[in-house]
Motif scaffolding. Sequence first.
Motif, mmCIF file in Angstrom:
data_model
loop_
_atom_site.group_PDB
_atom_site.id
_atom_site.type_symbol
_atom_site.label_atom_id
_atom_site.label_comp_id
_atom_site.label_asym_id
_atom_site.label_seq_id
_atom_site.Cartn_x
_atom_site.Cartn_y
_atom_site.Cartn_z
ATOM 1 N N GLY A 138 1.166 -1.021 -0.338
ATOM 2 C CA GLY A 138 0.193 -0.194 -0.062
ATOM 3 C C GLY A 138 0.640 1.215 0.072
ATOM 4 O O GLY A 138 0.173 2.514 -0.351
ATOM 5 N N GLY A 139 2.533 1.232 0.264
ATOM 6 C CA GLY A 139 3.063 2.505 0.611
ATOM 7 C C GLY A 139 3.129 2.941 -1.245
ATOM 8 O O GLY A 139 2.892 4.648 -0.535
ATOM 9 N N GLY A 140 2.323 3.072 -2.126
ATOM 10 C CA GLY A 140 2.742 3.757 -3.120
ATOM 11 C C GLY A 140 1.159 3.881 -3.374
ATOM 12 O O GLY A 140 1.353 5.418 -4.602
ATOM 13 N N HIS A 141 0.970 3.977 -2.926
ATOM 14 C CA HIS A 141 -1.120 4.454 -3.006
ATOM 15 C C HIS A 141 -1.886 5.775 -2.461
ATOM 16 O O HIS A 141 -2.348 5.705 -2.411
ATOM 17 C CB HIS A 141 -2.051 3.650 -2.749
ATOM 18 C CG HIS A 141 -1.022 2.067 -4.204
ATOM 19 N ND1 HIS A 141 -0.653 1.655 -5.433
ATOM 20 C CD2 HIS A 141 -1.242 0.451 -3.382
ATOM 21 C CE1 HIS A 141 -0.584 1.119 -5.828
ATOM 22 N NE2 HIS A 141 -0.691 -0.071 -4.841
ATOM 23 N N SER A 142 -0.282 5.909 -1.336
ATOM 24 C CA SER A 142 -0.788 7.518 -1.598
ATOM 25 C C SER A 142 -1.307 8.438 -2.390
ATOM 26 O O SER A 142 -0.658 8.317 -3.581
ATOM 27 C CB SER A 142 0.537 8.096 -0.420
ATOM 28 O OG SER A 142 1.169 8.487 -1.256
ATOM 29 N N ARG A 143 -2.229 9.630 -1.575
ATOM 30 C CA ARG A 143 -2.458 10.020 -3.212
ATOM 31 C C ARG A 143 -1.253 11.072 -3.388
ATOM 32 O O ARG A 143 -0.724 11.296 -4.936
ATOM 33 C CB ARG A 143 -2.955 11.609 -1.896
ATOM 34 C CG ARG A 143 -3.295 13.120 -2.544
ATOM 35 C CD ARG A 143 -4.282 13.935 -2.303
ATOM 36 N NE ARG A 143 -4.560 15.102 -3.298
ATOM 37 C CZ ARG A 143 -5.180 16.244 -2.914
ATOM 38 N NH1 ARG A 143 -6.239 16.670 -1.755
ATOM 39 N NH2 ARG A 143 -5.508 17.172 -3.894
ATOM 40 N N SER A 144 -0.336 11.752 -3.130
ATOM 41 C CA SER A 144 1.164 12.131 -3.599
ATOM 42 C C SER A 144 1.380 11.089 -4.324
ATOM 43 O O SER A 144 1.902 11.947 -5.617
ATOM 44 C CB SER A 144 1.963 12.943 -1.761
ATOM 45 O OG SER A 144 2.569 11.736 -1.367
ATOM 46 N N ASN A 145 1.393 10.187 -4.237
ATOM 47 C CA ASN A 145 2.602 9.321 -4.933
ATOM 48 C C ASN A 145 1.780 8.831 -5.990
ATOM 49 O O ASN A 145 2.452 8.335 -7.233
ATOM 50 C CB ASN A 145 3.329 7.780 -3.756
ATOM 51 C CG ASN A 145 3.567 7.438 -3.014
ATOM 52 O OD1 ASN A 145 4.879 8.732 -3.137
ATOM 53 N ND2 ASN A 145 4.370 6.804 -2.276
ATOM 54 N N GLU A 205 -0.342 10.646 -7.058
ATOM 55 C CA GLU A 205 -0.481 12.131 -8.006
ATOM 56 C C GLU A 205 0.879 12.088 -8.890
ATOM 57 O O GLU A 205 1.213 12.326 -10.098
ATOM 58 C CB GLU A 205 -0.522 13.159 -7.417
ATOM 59 C CG GLU A 205 -2.018 13.570 -7.215
ATOM 60 C CD GLU A 205 -2.539 14.802 -6.346
ATOM 61 O OE1 GLU A 205 -1.089 15.061 -5.892
ATOM 62 O OE2 GLU A 205 -3.409 14.881 -6.371
ATOM 63 N N ARG A 206 2.233 11.617 -8.248
ATOM 64 C CA ARG A 206 3.084 11.810 -8.801
ATOM 65 C C ARG A 206 3.423 11.077 -10.469
ATOM 66 O O ARG A 206 3.842 11.137 -11.304
ATOM 67 C CB ARG A 206 4.421 11.955 -8.084
ATOM 68 C CG ARG A 206 5.448 11.629 -8.575
ATOM 69 C CD ARG A 206 6.720 11.751 -7.219
ATOM 70 N NE ARG A 206 6.696 9.561 -7.461
ATOM 71 C CZ ARG A 206 7.482 9.987 -5.829
ATOM 72 N NH1 ARG A 206 7.702 10.744 -4.616
ATOM 73 N NH2 ARG A 206 7.347 8.376 -5.382
ATOM 74 N N THR A 207 2.765 9.286 -10.222
ATOM 75 C CA THR A 207 2.621 8.797 -10.968
ATOM 76 C C THR A 207 2.131 9.598 -12.130
ATOM 77 O O THR A 207 2.335 9.089 -13.459
ATOM 78 C CB THR A 207 2.323 7.301 -10.400
ATOM 79 O OG1 THR A 207 2.902 7.223 -9.489
ATOM 80 C CG2 THR A 207 2.642 6.542 -11.572
ATOM 81 N N TYR A 208 0.933 10.202 -12.455
ATOM 82 C CA TYR A 208 0.662 10.350 -12.992
ATOM 83 C C TYR A 208 0.715 11.325 -13.812
ATOM 84 O O TYR A 208 0.686 11.422 -15.071
ATOM 85 C CB TYR A 208 -0.782 11.226 -12.168
ATOM 86 C CG TYR A 208 -1.878 11.762 -13.460
ATOM 87 C CD1 TYR A 208 -2.768 11.294 -14.144
ATOM 88 C CD2 TYR A 208 -1.964 13.361 -13.411
ATOM 89 C CE1 TYR A 208 -4.118 12.217 -14.567
ATOM 90 C CE2 TYR A 208 -2.931 14.380 -14.320
ATOM 91 C CZ TYR A 208 -3.315 13.227 -14.982
ATOM 92 O OH TYR A 208 -4.299 14.461 -16.198
ATOM 93 N N LEU A 209 1.704 12.478 -12.674
ATOM 94 C CA LEU A 209 2.113 13.831 -13.768
ATOM 95 C C LEU A 209 3.189 13.050 -14.564
ATOM 96 O O LEU A 209 3.595 13.445 -15.745
ATOM 97 C CB LEU A 209 2.719 14.874 -12.987
ATOM 98 C CG LEU A 209 1.882 15.115 -12.285
ATOM 99 C CD1 LEU A 209 2.244 16.413 -11.213
ATOM 100 C CD2 LEU A 209 0.885 16.364 -13.334
ATOM 101 N N ALA A 210 4.231 11.709 -13.754
ATOM 102 C CA ALA A 210 5.553 11.369 -14.833
ATOM 103 C C ALA A 210 5.247 10.384 -15.430
ATOM 104 O O ALA A 210 5.717 10.601 -16.800
ATOM 105 C CB ALA A 210 6.155 10.263 -14.032
#
Length: 320
Positions: free
Chosen positions: A207-214, A216-221
Amino acid sequence: MNPVVSVVIPTYNSASTLRDCVTSVLAQTHKSLEVIIVDDGSSDDTVTIARSFGGPVVVLTKENGGPASARNLGIRKCSGEFIAFMDSDDLWLPTKVERQVAVARSAKKPALVFTGVQRTLGPGMIPPSPQYKLYSGENPLTYATLWAKNWITTSSVLAHRLVFEDLLFDEDPLIEGAEDFDLWLRIANRHPIWYLDEVLTIYLVSGGGHSRSNMERTYLALNRMYDKLAPLSERHHLSARDLNWKRFELNKIFGIRFFQCGNISVAKSYLRNARSASWYDLSLMYFSLLTFLPESSLEFLRRIKKSRMFGAVNGIARHC
């Protein structure tokens, strides 16, 4: 004589999973292995655990710079005919390298070979576990097929070292989270990519990679990656319309994922972006309508719904 296979394992605060990971690598039936662990500035016992394996494992340390820079350092230190990648929380089944080397050696050109993947929810929970990513389609994959969906899990990859002579992971921090997909696409532009239809890689879902910030960062990447590769995609006959459709898919997928995580206001924003491109998608319409339900109704649905409406969020970047 079996060729040397260099295995690159980037680590960052991986003390809880690294021992099992490396043990699965050293248990391969293909014994001619060079294992290179690149620690990316860990603050836990990761380096101590890595060094405990002794001679079979080379341990490199560096300041924290992200997985792309760690993998690139490992690639530069490799001496094997083939290079394989392994994430420090994943596992290999014993015949993985042996089977991949056979496929890679039968290819007429330097190639990348990836395997089927099974997922587990954590250490000790491998069997039984649902199949995660099994590709079905043309072999070798085309650029367009891979662009449509990232079928490749990093820990399942083995490739001839010549593939990486002038192709490495992009170390741009704004593309972190999509750097593997970016590299596979650039490789597909020059080299064949073969799928070995066997489940030989175990991918840990956490679950560590599924915070809002992570997320959103993946979306932008991913968006940055599509912009970067647009000229290359055009050479493979992908149009601006194809790129716009990909952005629609990204907004829809991330909107649904945020909804599943309970971030309703954020989900609304992504789903609204998707609707601006197209309304003609049943799942988009369905989840868009759900976001307008009062919280009391959503909580009731969470308690009674057994479908994936509120299911776990798994491997977003790997599916886009």
